[in-house]
Write a protein that holds these residues in place. Structure first.
Motif, PDB file in Angstrom:
ATOM      1  N   TRP A 115     130.277  31.562 167.868  1.00 44.99           N
ATOM      2  CA  TRP A 115     129.812  30.729 169.142  1.00 44.99           C
ATOM      3  C   TRP A 115     130.183  31.954 170.471  1.00 44.99           C
ATOM      4  O   TRP A 115     131.013  32.640 170.530  1.00 44.99           O
ATOM      5  CB  TRP A 115     131.193  29.881 169.330  1.00 44.99           C
ATOM      6  N   THR A 116     129.030  31.497 171.057  1.00 48.19           N
ATOM      7  CA  THR A 116     129.187  32.209 172.576  1.00 48.19           C
ATOM      8  C   THR A 116     130.140  31.622 173.275  1.00 48.19           C
ATOM      9  O   THR A 116     130.780  30.638 173.018  1.00 48.19           O
ATOM     10  CB  THR A 116     127.634  32.020 173.359  1.00 48.19           C
ATOM     11  N   LEU A 117     130.685  32.071 174.554  1.00 45.40           N
ATOM     12  CA  LEU A 117     131.622  31.399 175.420  1.00 45.40           C
ATOM     13  C   LEU A 117     131.143  30.189 175.877  1.00 45.40           C
ATOM     14  O   LEU A 117     131.890  29.083 175.698  1.00 45.40           O
ATOM     15  CB  LEU A 117     132.090  32.249 176.625  1.00 45.40           C
ATOM     16  N   PRO A 118     129.832  29.764 176.379  1.00 45.69           N
ATOM     17  CA  PRO A 118     129.390  28.522 176.482  1.00 45.69           C
ATOM     18  C   PRO A 118     129.544  27.657 175.345  1.00 45.69           C
ATOM     19  O   PRO A 118     129.967  26.584 175.500  1.00 45.69           O
ATOM     20  CB  PRO A 118     128.041  28.746 177.152  1.00 45.69           C
ATOM     21  N   GLU A 119     129.273  28.010 174.123  1.00 47.63           N
ATOM     22  CA  GLU A 119     129.321  27.122 172.906  1.00 47.63           C
ATOM     23  C   GLU A 119     130.849  26.884 172.491  1.00 47.63           C
ATOM     24  O   GLU A 119     131.035  25.705 172.223  1.00 47.63           O
ATOM     25  CB  GLU A 119     128.605  27.879 171.638  1.00 47.63           C
TER      26      GLU A 119
ATOM     27  N   GLY B  16     130.942  25.434 163.712  1.00 45.05           N
ATOM     28  CA  GLY B  16     132.189  25.331 164.703  1.00 45.05           C
ATOM     29  C   GLY B  16     132.632  23.896 164.751  1.00 45.05           C
ATOM     30  O   GLY B  16     134.062  23.755 165.077  1.00 45.05           O
ATOM     31  N   ASP B  17     131.819  23.082 164.983  1.00 49.87           N
ATOM     32  CA  ASP B  17     132.443  21.538 165.107  1.00 49.87           C
ATOM     33  C   ASP B  17     133.443  21.004 163.859  1.00 49.87           C
ATOM     34  O   ASP B  17     134.534  20.560 164.146  1.00 49.87           O
ATOM     35  CB  ASP B  17     131.216  20.685 165.200  1.00 49.87           C
ATOM     36  N   ASP B  18     132.785  21.492 163.066  1.00 46.36           N
ATOM     37  CA  ASP B  18     133.634  21.372 161.604  1.00 46.36           C
ATOM     38  C   ASP B  18     135.270  22.006 161.550  1.00 46.36           C
ATOM     39  O   ASP B  18     136.005  21.571 161.246  1.00 46.36           O
ATOM     40  CB  ASP B  18     133.084  21.570 160.303  1.00 46.36           C
ATOM     41  N   VAL B  19     134.989  23.495 162.132  1.00 51.60           N
ATOM     42  CA  VAL B  19     136.266  24.221 162.198  1.00 51.60           C
ATOM     43  C   VAL B  19     137.368  23.364 163.199  1.00 51.60           C
ATOM     44  O   VAL B  19     138.515  23.059 163.086  1.00 51.60           O
ATOM     45  CB  VAL B  19     135.932  25.427 162.849  1.00 51.60           C
ATOM     46  N   LEU B  20     136.569  22.884 164.148  1.00 55.78           N
ATOM     47  CA  LEU B  20     137.587  22.555 165.253  1.00 55.78           C
ATOM     48  C   LEU B  20     138.058  20.921 164.749  1.00 55.78           C
ATOM     49  O   LEU B  20     139.273  20.859 165.128  1.00 55.78           O
ATOM     50  CB  LEU B  20     136.688  22.141 166.780  1.00 55.78           C
TER      51      LEU B  20
ATOM     52  N   VAL C 237     134.316  27.819 182.432  1.00 49.70           N
ATOM     53  CA  VAL C 237     135.541  26.973 181.732  1.00 49.70           C
ATOM     54  C   VAL C 237     136.004  26.037 182.720  1.00 49.70           C
ATOM     55  O   VAL C 237     136.215  25.051 182.322  1.00 49.70           O
ATOM     56  CB  VAL C 237     136.369  28.325 181.486  1.00 49.70           C
ATOM     57  N   ARG C 238     135.987  26.489 184.020  1.00 54.21           N
ATOM     58  CA  ARG C 238     136.734  25.599 185.168  1.00 54.21           C
ATOM     59  C   ARG C 238     135.751  24.263 185.247  1.00 54.21           C
ATOM     60  O   ARG C 238     136.484  23.116 185.308  1.00 54.21           O
ATOM     61  CB  ARG C 238     136.856  26.291 186.636  1.00 54.21           C
ATOM     62  N   ASP C 239     134.402  24.355 185.394  1.00 56.48           N
ATOM     63  CA  ASP C 239     133.787  23.226 185.525  1.00 56.48           C
ATOM     64  C   ASP C 239     133.758  22.423 184.435  1.00 56.48           C
ATOM     65  O   ASP C 239     133.568  21.100 184.309  1.00 56.48           O
ATOM     66  CB  ASP C 239     132.252  23.913 185.486  1.00 56.48           C
ATOM     67  N   ALA C 240     134.215  22.821 183.204  1.00 57.63           N
ATOM     68  CA  ALA C 240     134.350  21.865 181.929  1.00 57.63           C
ATOM     69  C   ALA C 240     135.725  21.306 181.908  1.00 57.63           C
ATOM     70  O   ALA C 240     136.026  20.635 181.014  1.00 57.63           O
ATOM     71  CB  ALA C 240     134.159  22.754 180.604  1.00 57.63           C
TER      72      ALA C 240
ATOM     73  N   VAL D 258     133.279  26.756 174.947  1.00 54.47           N
ATOM     74  CA  VAL D 258     133.495  25.726 175.851  1.00 54.47           C
ATOM     75  C   VAL D 258     133.050  24.492 175.412  1.00 54.47           C
ATOM     76  O   VAL D 258     134.021  23.347 175.572  1.00 54.47           O
ATOM     77  CB  VAL D 258     132.968  26.185 177.089  1.00 54.47           C
ATOM     78  N   ASP D 259     131.842  24.219 175.109  1.00 53.29           N
ATOM     79  CA  ASP D 259     131.196  22.703 174.908  1.00 53.29           C
ATOM     80  C   ASP D 259     132.001  22.306 173.726  1.00 53.29           C
ATOM     81  O   ASP D 259     132.147  21.238 173.498  1.00 53.29           O
ATOM     82  CB  ASP D 259     129.539  22.929 174.714  1.00 53.29           C
TER      83      ASP D 259
END
Lengths: 295, 295
Positions: free
Chosen positions: B21-25, B264-268, B57-60, B27-28
């Motif tokens: 995942w990229t950083l935005p990914e 990634g969502d499964d990992v989380l 990150v802050r905005d999220a 974060v999302d």
């Protein structure tokens, strides 16, 4: 390099280093290489038979520097604990019969599915205490081997020399001692003080040398390398050992697929050269470099 | 298992766990999973740009639990030492900009061909001392990470929590602290007393959880596993951490090829379930099991 016999007078071949040799082959190979001693594994002894093995080594004029191995004391169930005590009593008798007072102890990992390290460590201490009278009676020392922490779960919950000395501390030094194996302990920030402590307590029963190869082998057990092939500073550790006054044999014990595939005589020749170059010069305590232990 | 938000209020995704995942990914994904924090690696931050990453990150609405990583302080030559100081000063500024006071420090291994561990360890202490004023000035703690001894030669000559605390001891706790990463320290017989000491000294800056999988992966760096898949007793270690009063975020940082290949969502989702089951129940110091630290 031409190596004289005096240089090799404390060098011992652990039979694991030449895994494909039978015990008679290892004995004959050691004699050809001018080595005065062998460290024996129980499986190699069993193949020949205990009394025949003892006679074979004795007739060749070799010392037995240690017997590998007792231990595996972490069973949580009564049957497993009973079996461990029986097996270690047998190993103690084998060591005495072979003429060595050093039974190397690999204490065992966590039982299957168990994650309680503190509990397993306590069981090691408990079983060891139960074995002390039998060991003393037979004149054999149980020589605790701290293993590298990468093996803590599956092989030995004993991870540092300090921990081994703590467990030993309740028992006489002629019953419970320690082995310093460079591969297992070279990383330990407390190594200088713990080797010195082992010396003060009279518990240095064996010094084993081999290197730590990088990258770690895909089978992590086989990362042990010939001295000089890895990252270990043999000058520093050998100087610490020398400073304790240890004057026993020095075993080379290597688990390594590439070395096992080599001709055994070639392995012994390489081993003798590397020992002469990297270990032997630092064995004289008067000549020992004080720096590693001081800084 | 249905997990409420209160259970996850200290759980942080270290971006290494979802390496692809990229950083935005990341974060999302963390927002979707209901996590309140992320631990960032500098390469992921650099891809986006420092200020943009901080804003994202802050905005999220996420906290940054730590920045990985500074360190690599073992160079023996002047140019290497200068480069290390520069890079760590940059990392300190990045941490401050991202809004975290925790810069994780992986101190580095032996320089190529060098076998002098004691010397390398001394250089770590020396470089760290040079960085302390700069870190304090920017309100960032240098968080020493002892790594498993299997990485001592090629990654971090800092091998135990006790050693990290010894190095930290000459410096204020708001400048030099430690991280307890279960994978790296679970084997340590001194763990209970050293975690308690870290607590007393106010130096527990981060708690990272992942498991130690067996067999060790063929690339030893990738043996980190999802909690519950390996041999670590999270109840014991989490209880020790809870007893110190540590109330910060708990990061999950896993290097594991199989997990990196997962969605990634499964990992989380797995990570949140395992955390809720194996870690969270032992975070309340009042409920903590005193046994592991006492025995």
């Amino acid at each position: 390099m031409d190596i004289d016999q005096a240089t090799l007078r404390r060098l011992s071949l652990n039979t694991m280093t030449t895994k494909n040799w039978t015990l008679p082959e290892a004995v004959d190979g050691s004699v050809r290489a001018g080595l005065p001693a062998v460290g024996l594994w129980r499986d190699r002894v069993a193949e020949v038979g205990l009394d025949a093995a003892a006679k074979r080594v004795r007739d060749a004029g070799l010392r037995v520097s240690s017997l590998c191995r007792g231990g595996f004391l972490t069973a949580a169930d009564a049957a497993g604990q009973r079996a461990a005590l029986e097996d270690n009593r047998a190993a103690i008798i084998e060591a005495a019969t072979l003429g060595t007072d050093a039974l190397i102890m690999v204490v065992g990992g966590l039982p299957e599915g168990d994650r309680d390290l503190a509990g397993a460590r306590q069981r090691v201490a408990d079983r060891l205490a139960e074995l002390v009278p039998f060991a003393k009676e037979h004149g054999v020392r149980m020589v605790l081997e701290p293993l590298h922490p990468m093996y803590v779960a599956d092989r030995a919950v004993l991870s540092t020399l300090g921990q081994a000395l703590d467990i030993a501390s309740g028992h006489p030094a002629d019953a419970v001692a320690v082995v310093v194996d460079t591969f297992h302990v070279f990383w330990d920030p407390q190594l200088p003080e713990q080797i010195a402590r082992a010396g003060r307590e009279g518990r240095v029963a064996s010094y084993q040398v081999c290197d730590f190869n990088l990258p770690i082998a895909s089978d992590a057990l086989l990362s042990r390398g010939m001295m000089g092939d890895g990252v270990i500073d043999f000058r520093a550790i050998t100087s610490m050992i020398a400073a304790t006054g240890y004057d026993g044999d020095i075993e080379v014990e290597i688990f390594n697929a590439a070395i096992w595939a080599m001709n055994g005589d070639d392995v012994l020749a390489t081993m003798a050269r590397r020992y002469a170059e990297l270990v032997h010069p630092y064995l004289d305590p008067a000549a020992a470099d004080p720096a590693p232990a001081d800084r």
